[in-house]
Design a protein around this motif. Structure first.
Motif, PDB file in Angstrom:
ATOM      1  N   UNK A 296       0.816  -1.139  -0.248  1.00  0.00           N
ATOM      2  CA  UNK A 296      -0.091   0.098   0.137  1.00  0.00           C
ATOM      3  C   UNK A 296       0.787   1.406  -0.501  1.00  0.00           C
ATOM      4  N   UNK A 297       2.105   1.068   0.380  1.00  0.00           N
ATOM      5  CA  UNK A 297       3.486   2.760  -0.121  1.00  0.00           C
ATOM      6  C   UNK A 297       4.256   1.653  -0.740  1.00  0.00           C
ATOM      7  N   UNK A 298       4.298   3.146  -1.306  1.00  0.00           N
ATOM      8  CA  UNK A 298       6.206   2.836  -2.140  1.00  0.00           C
ATOM      9  C   UNK A 298       7.054   1.800  -1.405  1.00  0.00           C
ATOM     10  N   UNK A 299       8.109   1.396  -1.509  1.00  0.00           N
ATOM     11  CA  UNK A 299       8.911   1.072  -1.190  1.00  0.00           C
ATOM     12  C   UNK A 299      10.055   0.883  -0.694  1.00  0.00           C
ATOM     13  N   UNK A 300      10.281   2.750  -1.247  1.00  0.00           N
ATOM     14  CA  UNK A 300      10.889   3.158  -0.096  1.00  0.00           C
ATOM     15  C   UNK A 300      10.454   3.868   1.906  1.00  0.00           C
ATOM     16  N   UNK A 301       8.789   3.195   0.873  1.00  0.00           N
ATOM     17  CA  UNK A 301       8.483   3.417   3.019  1.00  0.00           C
ATOM     18  C   UNK A 301       8.105   2.415   3.283  1.00  0.00           C
ATOM     19  N   UNK A 302       8.191   1.079   2.857  1.00  0.00           N
ATOM     20  CA  UNK A 302       7.979   0.167   3.477  1.00  0.00           C
ATOM     21  C   UNK A 302       7.390  -0.708   4.430  1.00  0.00           C
ATOM     22  N   UNK A 303       8.618   0.237   5.460  1.00  0.00           N
ATOM     23  CA  UNK A 303       8.550  -0.178   6.375  1.00  0.00           C
ATOM     24  C   UNK A 303       7.182   0.078   7.820  1.00  0.00           C
ATOM     25  N   UNK A 304       6.277   1.545   7.296  1.00  0.00           N
ATOM     26  CA  UNK A 304       4.779   1.405   7.275  1.00  0.00           C
ATOM     27  C   UNK A 304       4.453   0.757   7.025  1.00  0.00           C
ATOM     28  N   UNK A 305       4.133  -0.532   6.100  1.00  0.00           N
ATOM     29  CA  UNK A 305       3.450  -1.594   5.708  1.00  0.00           C
ATOM     30  C   UNK A 305       3.801  -2.671   6.876  1.00  0.00           C
ATOM     31  N   UNK A 306       2.942  -2.449   8.001  1.00  0.00           N
ATOM     32  CA  UNK A 306       2.952  -3.423   9.529  1.00  0.00           C
ATOM     33  C   UNK A 306       2.339  -4.973   8.905  1.00  0.00           C
ATOM     34  N   UNK A 307       0.730  -4.744   8.555  1.00  0.00           N
ATOM     35  CA  UNK A 307       0.698  -6.311   8.254  1.00  0.00           C
ATOM     36  C   UNK A 307       1.316  -6.765   7.239  1.00  0.00           C
ATOM     37  N   UNK A 308       2.328  -6.821   6.517  1.00  0.00           N
ATOM     38  CA  UNK A 308       2.717  -7.288   5.684  1.00  0.00           C
ATOM     39  C   UNK A 308       3.058  -9.011   5.416  1.00  0.00           C
ATOM     40  N   UNK A 309       2.168  -9.565   4.548  1.00  0.00           N
ATOM     41  CA  UNK A 309       2.912 -11.259   4.989  1.00  0.00           C
ATOM     42  C   UNK A 309       3.969 -11.909   4.864  1.00  0.00           C
ATOM     43  N   UNK A 310       4.731 -12.530   5.256  1.00  0.00           N
ATOM     44  CA  UNK A 310       5.960 -12.837   5.001  1.00  0.00           C
ATOM     45  C   UNK A 310       5.444 -13.982   4.633  1.00  0.00           C
ATOM     46  N   UNK A 311       5.521 -14.062   3.463  1.00  0.00           N
ATOM     47  CA  UNK A 311       5.961 -15.712   2.085  1.00  0.00           C
ATOM     48  C   UNK A 311       6.947 -16.499   1.894  1.00  0.00           C
ATOM     49  N   UNK A 312       8.100 -15.747   2.256  1.00  0.00           N
ATOM     50  CA  UNK A 312       9.157 -16.474   2.358  1.00  0.00           C
ATOM     51  C   UNK A 312       9.595 -16.976   3.274  1.00  0.00           C
ATOM     52  N   UNK A 313       8.331 -17.619   4.593  1.00  0.00           N
ATOM     53  CA  UNK A 313       8.446 -17.795   5.236  1.00  0.00           C
ATOM     54  C   UNK A 313       7.164 -19.577   4.706  1.00  0.00           C
ATOM     55  N   UNK A 314       6.469 -19.167   4.070  1.00  0.00           N
ATOM     56  CA  UNK A 314       5.791 -20.466   3.351  1.00  0.00           C
ATOM     57  C   UNK A 314       4.587 -19.637   3.611  1.00  0.00           C
ATOM     58  N   UNK A 315       3.328 -20.035   2.893  1.00  0.00           N
ATOM     59  CA  UNK A 315       1.652 -19.390   3.085  1.00  0.00           C
ATOM     60  C   UNK A 315       1.951 -19.913   5.096  1.00  0.00           C
ATOM     61  N   UNK A 316       1.598 -20.828   4.479  1.00  0.00           N
ATOM     62  CA  UNK A 316       1.485 -21.704   6.002  1.00  0.00           C
ATOM     63  C   UNK A 316       1.539 -21.204   7.621  1.00  0.00           C
TER      64      UNK A 316
END
Length: 334
Positions: A296-316
């Motif tokens: 929802x924000x540009x990458x430079x402000x990615x730290x504001x994307x608090x509820x970002x999914x962590x898909x690198x851990x696997x969806x489960x």
């Protein structure tokens, strides 16, 4: 697509050239005006240098490395020299490490040998399959890059040629003899131009060089690393259609020549910036076929994307896996 004898892809690339020239002229103007400027003007000038350098690395030179603007190799060589002075490093070297390394391995996670093939991967200094901590990646990476640029200045002893000790550049340069020689000569020309412009800056005002340009350059390297970090943070390094993060805000993409279409850029690195929305449409079914991150924000402000999914851990194993789907929806610009 051919558009005439000058521009390789689009005459709209003239805007990027104009930005490059304007940055060089404005930087010189700021250096000349340093001595007479107030403290507030000086601070503003330093911020401007950092912003221009950051923008050039993220947008202007990045786009040029993927799709050189001119049909003439000589004109492209001049642009490489110009922007090497603007970004404080060889654009040709950037092209080799970015296009031939990053876009080959796409921010891969660590393999069994304990390292990544992508030299700029956010996982390279991480542990237990995680991204490296942001401060280590952004600030530590900036300090290493700053030191590397310092070493390149000292290559004056060999007229800034690429030496055999520079194994990364030597391994990434073309294997064809003529093309390899041209690429390495371009790095040499870029480096020479960078050093000569530093000499010019010092002649104008060594105080500006030390107190403004150097700190601004280091800050810009840090911001660029933050940008790259959040272009990939949480994405799935094992899925080609979900290994990076896009942002579809209209205003941002207007002023950055569609820089927000980063997943699309990963899928088609050679696509011209003006074609990235079309790349999205052509790949929409593939992009929507699995969870991916749309910020929802540009990458430079990615730290504001608090509820970002962590898909690198696997969806489960993702703390927010139940919400992953809604991040696939296009985020409208405010």
């Amino acid at each position: 697509m051919a558009t005439g004898r000058i521009w390789r892809s689009s005459p709209w690339d003239a805007l990027l050239l104009a930005i490059s020239v304007a940055q060089f002229v404005l930087t010189l103007w700021l250096a000349v005006g340093w001595a007479a400027g107030s403290h507030l003007v000086r601070v503003g000038g330093c911020a401007a240098v950092a912003a221009m350098t950051t923008y050039n690395i993220i947008v202007v030179s990045h786009l040029f490395t993927h799709a050189p603007w001119f049909t003439s190799n000589r004109l492209n060589a001049l642009v490489s020299v110009l922007n090497s002075m603007n970004i404080g490093q060889s654009v040709q070297a950037y092209r080799l490490t970015h296009v031939r390394n990053h876009h080959r391995f796409n921010n891969d996670s660590k393999a069994e040998d304990g390292t990544t093939r992508d030299l700029s991967s956010t996982y390279r200094a991480g542990k237990d399959g995680e991204h490296a901590p942001l401060p280590r990646y952004a600030v530590g990476g900036a300090l290493r890059s700053f030191a590397d640029r310092g070493r390149e200045v000292l290559y004056v002893r060999r007229l800034w040629r690429v030496g055999r000790d520079e194994t990364v550049l030597c391994s990434l340069a073309s294997r064809g003899a003529a093309r390899r020689a041209r690429e390495l000569r371009q790095i040499q020309a870029d480096r020479a131009a960078h050093v000569l412009v530093l000499v010019l800056f010092a002649a104008i005002s060594w105080q500006w060089l030390l107190l403004c340009y150097a700190p601004a350059f280091l800050l810009s390297l840090t911001i660029v690393n933050v940008q790259n970090y959040y272009r990939h943070y949480g994405a799935d390094p094992h899925e080609r259609a979900a290994d990076s993060v896009s942002y579809y805000g209209r205003l941002y993409n207007l002023v950055t020549f569609n820089d927000g279409y980063h997943q699309e850029h990963h899928l088609s690195p050679t696509a011209h910036w003006s074609d990235l929305p079309a790349v999205r449409e052509r790949n929409r079914a593939r992009l929507d076929a699995q969870p991916r991150i749309v910020s929802p924000v540009p990458a430079m402000l990615g730290f504001l994307h608090r509820r970002r999914p962590l898909l690198h851990r696997g969806v489960e194993g993702c703390p927010h896996a139940s919400e992953a789907g809604r991040y696939q929806q296009e985020v409208k610009a405010p």
